[in-house]
Design an enzyme around this catalytic site. Sequence first.
Site, PDB file in Angstrom:
ATOM      1  N   LYS A   1     -26.480  38.484  85.807  1.00 57.61           N
ATOM      2  CA  LYS A   1     -26.155  39.858  85.401  1.00 57.61           C
ATOM      3  C   LYS A   1     -24.916  40.351  86.149  1.00 57.61           C
ATOM      4  O   LYS A   1     -24.041  40.993  85.574  1.00 57.61           O
ATOM      5  CB  LYS A   1     -27.358  40.783  85.673  1.00 57.61           C
TER       6      LYS A   1
ATOM      7  N   ASP B   1     -22.336  56.271  88.784  1.00 61.25           N
ATOM      8  CA  ASP B   1     -23.237  56.835  87.788  1.00 61.25           C
ATOM      9  C   ASP B   1     -23.189  55.912  86.568  1.00 61.25           C
ATOM     10  O   ASP B   1     -22.118  55.426  86.203  1.00 61.25           O
ATOM     11  CB  ASP B   1     -22.824  58.255  87.402  1.00 61.25           C
TER      12      ASP B   1
ATOM     13  N   ASN C   1     -30.908  54.216  95.041  1.00 66.04           N
ATOM     14  CA  ASN C   1     -31.480  53.253  94.098  1.00 66.04           C
ATOM     15  C   ASN C   1     -31.292  51.835  94.662  1.00 66.04           C
ATOM     16  O   ASN C   1     -30.171  51.322  94.731  1.00 66.04           O
ATOM     17  CB  ASN C   1     -30.753  53.423  92.752  1.00 66.04           C
TER      18      ASN C   1
ATOM     19  N   PHE D   1     -35.650  46.706  86.199  1.00 59.76           N
ATOM     20  CA  PHE D   1     -34.742  47.771  86.649  1.00 59.76           C
ATOM     21  C   PHE D   1     -34.360  48.600  85.428  1.00 59.76           C
ATOM     22  O   PHE D   1     -33.716  48.101  84.506  1.00 59.76           O
ATOM     23  CB  PHE D   1     -33.501  47.162  87.320  1.00 59.76           C
TER      24      PHE D   1
ATOM     25  N   HIS E   1     -21.731  45.912  83.123  1.00 57.59           N
ATOM     26  CA  HIS E   1     -20.902  47.125  83.192  1.00 57.59           C
ATOM     27  C   HIS E   1     -20.583  47.445  84.649  1.00 57.59           C
ATOM     28  O   HIS E   1     -19.462  47.808  84.992  1.00 57.59           O
ATOM     29  CB  HIS E   1     -21.666  48.274  82.525  1.00 57.59           C
ATOM     30  N   ARG E   2     -21.575  47.255  85.515  1.00 59.80           N
ATOM     31  CA  ARG E   2     -21.392  47.543  86.954  1.00 59.80           C
ATOM     32  C   ARG E   2     -20.392  46.566  87.565  1.00 59.80           C
ATOM     33  O   ARG E   2     -19.541  46.956  88.363  1.00 59.80           O
ATOM     34  CB  ARG E   2     -22.774  47.451  87.634  1.00 59.80           C
TER      35      ARG E   2
HETATM   36  P1  IMP Z   1     -28.023  56.756  87.358  1.00 58.68           P
HETATM   37  O1  IMP Z   1     -26.675  56.125  87.405  1.00 58.68           O
HETATM   38  O2  IMP Z   1     -28.766  56.540  88.628  1.00 58.68           O
HETATM   39  O3  IMP Z   1     -27.955  58.200  86.926  1.00 58.68           O
HETATM   40  O4  IMP Z   1     -28.829  55.914  86.287  1.00 58.68           O
HETATM   41  C1  IMP Z   1     -29.213  56.409  85.039  1.00 58.68           C
HETATM   42  C2  IMP Z   1     -30.430  55.689  84.552  1.00 58.68           C
HETATM   43  O5  IMP Z   1     -30.037  54.456  84.005  1.00 58.68           O
HETATM   44  C3  IMP Z   1     -31.491  55.391  85.622  1.00 58.68           C
HETATM   45  O6  IMP Z   1     -32.745  55.661  85.064  1.00 58.68           O
HETATM   46  C4  IMP Z   1     -31.370  53.924  85.906  1.00 58.68           C
HETATM   47  O7  IMP Z   1     -32.610  53.359  86.123  1.00 58.68           O
HETATM   48  C5  IMP Z   1     -30.750  53.402  84.626  1.00 58.68           C
HETATM   49  N1  IMP Z   1     -29.787  52.355  84.944  1.00 58.68           N
HETATM   50  C6  IMP Z   1     -28.647  52.450  85.644  1.00 58.68           C
HETATM   51  N2  IMP Z   1     -28.023  51.267  85.718  1.00 58.68           N
HETATM   52  C7  IMP Z   1     -28.808  50.394  85.049  1.00 58.68           C
HETATM   53  C8  IMP Z   1     -28.712  49.004  84.793  1.00 58.68           C
HETATM   54  O8  IMP Z   1     -27.784  48.288  85.204  1.00 58.68           O
HETATM   55  N3  IMP Z   1     -29.708  48.487  84.072  1.00 58.68           N
HETATM   56  C9  IMP Z   1     -30.760  49.213  83.598  1.00 58.68           C
HETATM   57  N4  IMP Z   1     -30.899  50.502  83.813  1.00 58.68           N
HETATM   58  C10 IMP Z   1     -29.935  51.093  84.549  1.00 58.68           C
END
Ligand code: IMP
Length: 194
Positions: A170, A70, A14, A146, A175-176
């Site tokens: 951001k 995740d 990603n 995003f 959270h990240r």
């Molecule tokens: P994963 O961690 O890749 O499984 O993400 C789960 C889903 O949440 C994915 O569809 C991402 O696009 C979305 N996602 C993850 N992090 C963010 C964020 O910081 N902002 C918005 N969407 C997010």
Amino acid sequence: MVTSQIEINFASNNVDKIAEATNILRQFSIKVNPVDFKVREIQASNIEEIAADSAKATAEFAGKSVVVEDAGLFISSLMGFPGPYSSFVYQTIGCGGILKLMRGIHKRTAVFRSAVSYCEPHHEPRVFTGELEGKISLTERHGRKFGYDPIFIPDVTPSKTFSEMGLLEKDQVSHRFKAFKKLAFWFLTGKEEP
Ligand code: IMP
């Protein structure tokens, strides 16, 4: 004196996550080397377990230490949905589908969670978590695009969705940021962040 820079191998396909992790860890002078694959993503009811399993499998496969993240959006009035299913739900019904599910619902509180897992081959993974509280907007409000960013309004910036914030903004509250900050603290000090 020569000091070597700390580097991590971040396994993700990603590009938005890679950009955010790079920005965040730069604040701690840690360099991010992208690894463009991660081995499997199990279906589990919590994101910590999903990240840890993937980090362990990816570290064994790659033969080097890796970091895997995740994330998930947990909406209170939907009993935490989409949570660990955030990726599948985004690919299927997307932000528009979530807004439809929320039609007529006044309680719009939600939390974004991140689980960052570090693993070396033949070792057990460590997991660092971060979360940010907010609300689901009534309409999609776009800036950067995003995932669920256009529908998540953090409580710390009640006038803007994540999408309407600049990336640097951001990356100082998300959270990240909170999860990667804990990883950075542990890397730099060998201790858990108090
Ligand atoms: P994963 O961690 O890749 O499984 O993400 C789960 C889903 O949440 C994915 O569809 C991402 O696009 C979305 N996602 C993850 N992090 C963010 C964020 O910081 N902002 C918005 N969407 C997010």
